[in-house]
Motif scaffolding. Structure first.
Motif, PDB file in Angstrom:
ATOM      1  N   SER A 178      -0.218   9.232  -2.617  1.00  0.00           N
ATOM      2  CA  SER A 178      -1.436   9.560  -1.864  1.00  0.00           C
ATOM      3  C   SER A 178      -2.649   9.724  -2.767  1.00  0.00           C
ATOM      4  O   SER A 178      -3.741   9.257  -2.444  1.00  0.00           O
ATOM      5  CB  SER A 178      -1.225  10.830  -1.047  1.00  0.00           C
ATOM      6  N   GLY A 232      -5.252  -1.201  -5.615  1.00  0.00           N
ATOM      7  CA  GLY A 232      -5.421   0.051  -6.342  1.00  0.00           C
ATOM      8  C   GLY A 232      -6.873   0.296  -6.692  1.00  0.00           C
ATOM      9  O   GLY A 232      -7.772  -0.418  -6.249  1.00  0.00           O
ATOM     10  N   ASN A 233      -7.098   1.328  -7.490  1.00  0.00           N
ATOM     11  CA  ASN A 233      -8.439   1.705  -7.924  1.00  0.00           C
ATOM     12  C   ASN A 233      -8.610   1.258  -9.374  1.00  0.00           C
ATOM     13  O   ASN A 233      -7.875   1.702 -10.248  1.00  0.00           O
ATOM     14  CB  ASN A 233      -8.617   3.219  -7.805  1.00  0.00           C
ATOM     15  N   TYR A 281      -8.091  -0.751   3.988  1.00  0.00           N
ATOM     16  CA  TYR A 281      -8.712  -0.567   2.668  1.00  0.00           C
ATOM     17  C   TYR A 281      -9.677  -1.708   2.392  1.00  0.00           C
ATOM     18  O   TYR A 281      -9.433  -2.853   2.797  1.00  0.00           O
ATOM     19  CB  TYR A 281      -7.639  -0.533   1.569  1.00  0.00           C
ATOM     20  N   ALA A 304       0.832  -1.209   0.000  1.00  0.00           N
ATOM     21  CA  ALA A 304       0.000   0.000   0.000  1.00  0.00           C
ATOM     22  C   ALA A 304       0.863   1.255   0.000  1.00  0.00           C
ATOM     23  O   ALA A 304       0.507   2.263  -0.617  1.00  0.00           O
ATOM     24  CB  ALA A 304      -0.931   0.004   1.213  1.00  0.00           C
ATOM     25  N   SER A 305       2.008   1.195   0.643  1.00  0.00           N
ATOM     26  CA  SER A 305       2.879   2.380   0.702  1.00  0.00           C
ATOM     27  C   SER A 305       3.560   2.667  -0.630  1.00  0.00           C
ATOM     28  O   SER A 305       4.144   3.736  -0.812  1.00  0.00           O
ATOM     29  CB  SER A 305       3.934   2.209   1.792  1.00  0.00           C
ATOM     30  N   LEU A 334       2.019   3.218  -3.411  1.00  0.00           N
ATOM     31  CA  LEU A 334       1.198   4.148  -4.187  1.00  0.00           C
ATOM     32  C   LEU A 334       1.302   5.555  -3.627  1.00  0.00           C
ATOM     33  O   LEU A 334       1.425   5.753  -2.421  1.00  0.00           O
ATOM     34  CB  LEU A 334      -0.269   3.719  -4.174  1.00  0.00           C
ATOM     35  N   SER A 353      -3.332   8.269  -5.492  1.00  0.00           N
ATOM     36  CA  SER A 353      -3.764   6.970  -6.016  1.00  0.00           C
ATOM     37  C   SER A 353      -4.471   6.122  -4.974  1.00  0.00           C
ATOM     38  O   SER A 353      -5.080   5.101  -5.305  1.00  0.00           O
ATOM     39  CB  SER A 353      -2.567   6.200  -6.573  1.00  0.00           C
ATOM     40  N   LEU A 354      -4.393   6.504  -3.710  1.00  0.00           N
ATOM     41  CA  LEU A 354      -5.029   5.733  -2.641  1.00  0.00           C
ATOM     42  C   LEU A 354      -6.534   5.976  -2.564  1.00  0.00           C
ATOM     43  O   LEU A 354      -7.257   5.200  -1.955  1.00  0.00           O
ATOM     44  CB  LEU A 354      -4.384   6.052  -1.298  1.00  0.00           C
ATOM     45  N   ALA A 389      -8.910   3.082  -3.529  1.00  0.00           N
ATOM     46  CA  ALA A 389      -8.113   1.863  -3.672  1.00  0.00           C
ATOM     47  C   ALA A 389      -8.736   0.708  -2.901  1.00  0.00           C
ATOM     48  O   ALA A 389      -9.330   0.897  -1.837  1.00  0.00           O
ATOM     49  CB  ALA A 389      -6.688   2.109  -3.195  1.00  0.00           C
TER      50      ALA A 389
END
Length: 168
Positions: free
Chosen positions: A45, A113-114, A89, A40-41, A43, A47-48, A51
């Motif tokens: 900010s 991700g999204n 998430y 997660a780190s 990506l 892009s979060l 996600a």
């Protein structure tokens, strides 16, 4: 193909993601608590936003068995019969993702991700052809349907994967 495609007919999100966290082990069973936070780190900010984690249900079962240093389950937030999030998430199950039986070295198996960064398109719509000659023995008509589609990861930098190490 959208998740795990390797280029034929298209490249899936697991292959197109620009951010990779490689675990220390060569099998899915070596998944650790820290792997989720590290992935997660990767990506930025921006892009979060939106996600989610995407994985097969058998991989989720591995994740549910992970415990923290105080023998708790710090990855999950419990709010009902099923936890609603994993490492802060939401997660979604996808049957097309690799299963625990697909375990191998250098294999991506969790996507983060999204999916708004993955585009699905059609070309020419849906076409249908019907046979001029019926099947005489069964009194049936043959129909042929065709739809051309494509999937493209628009922003690979907005996706991260967790994959196994190439060798131990």
């Amino acid at each position: 193909q959208g998740f795990a495609g390797t280029g034929s007919p298209w490249t899936g999100a697991l292959s197109a993601a620009s951010n990779t966290h490689t675990m220390t082990g060569t099998t899915f069973a070596s998944l650790a608590f820290t792997d989720f936070n590290t992935a997660a780190s990767k990506l930025k900010s921006a892009s979060l936003v939106g996600a989610k984690w995407y994985m097969h249900r058998t991989i989720l079962a591995l994740a549910k068995n992970l415990k923290g240093s105080t023998n708790d389950h710090p990855l999950f937030q419990f709010g009902g019969p099923e936890p609603s999030s994993l490492a802060g998430y939401p997660y979604r199950l996808a049957e097309q993702m690799p299963t625990t039986s697909d375990t191998a070295a250098a294999t991506a198996f969790i996507l983060f991700g999204n999916l708004k960064n993955v585009y699905v398109g059609t070309k020419g719509g849906l076409s249908m052809k019907m046979s001029d000659i019926p099947l005489i023995n069964t009194d049936q008509t043959v129909m042929y349907f065709r739809q051309r589609m494509a999937i493209k990861v628009a922003l690979g930098a907005a996706l991260a994967v967790i994959k196994t190490a190439a060798s131990s």
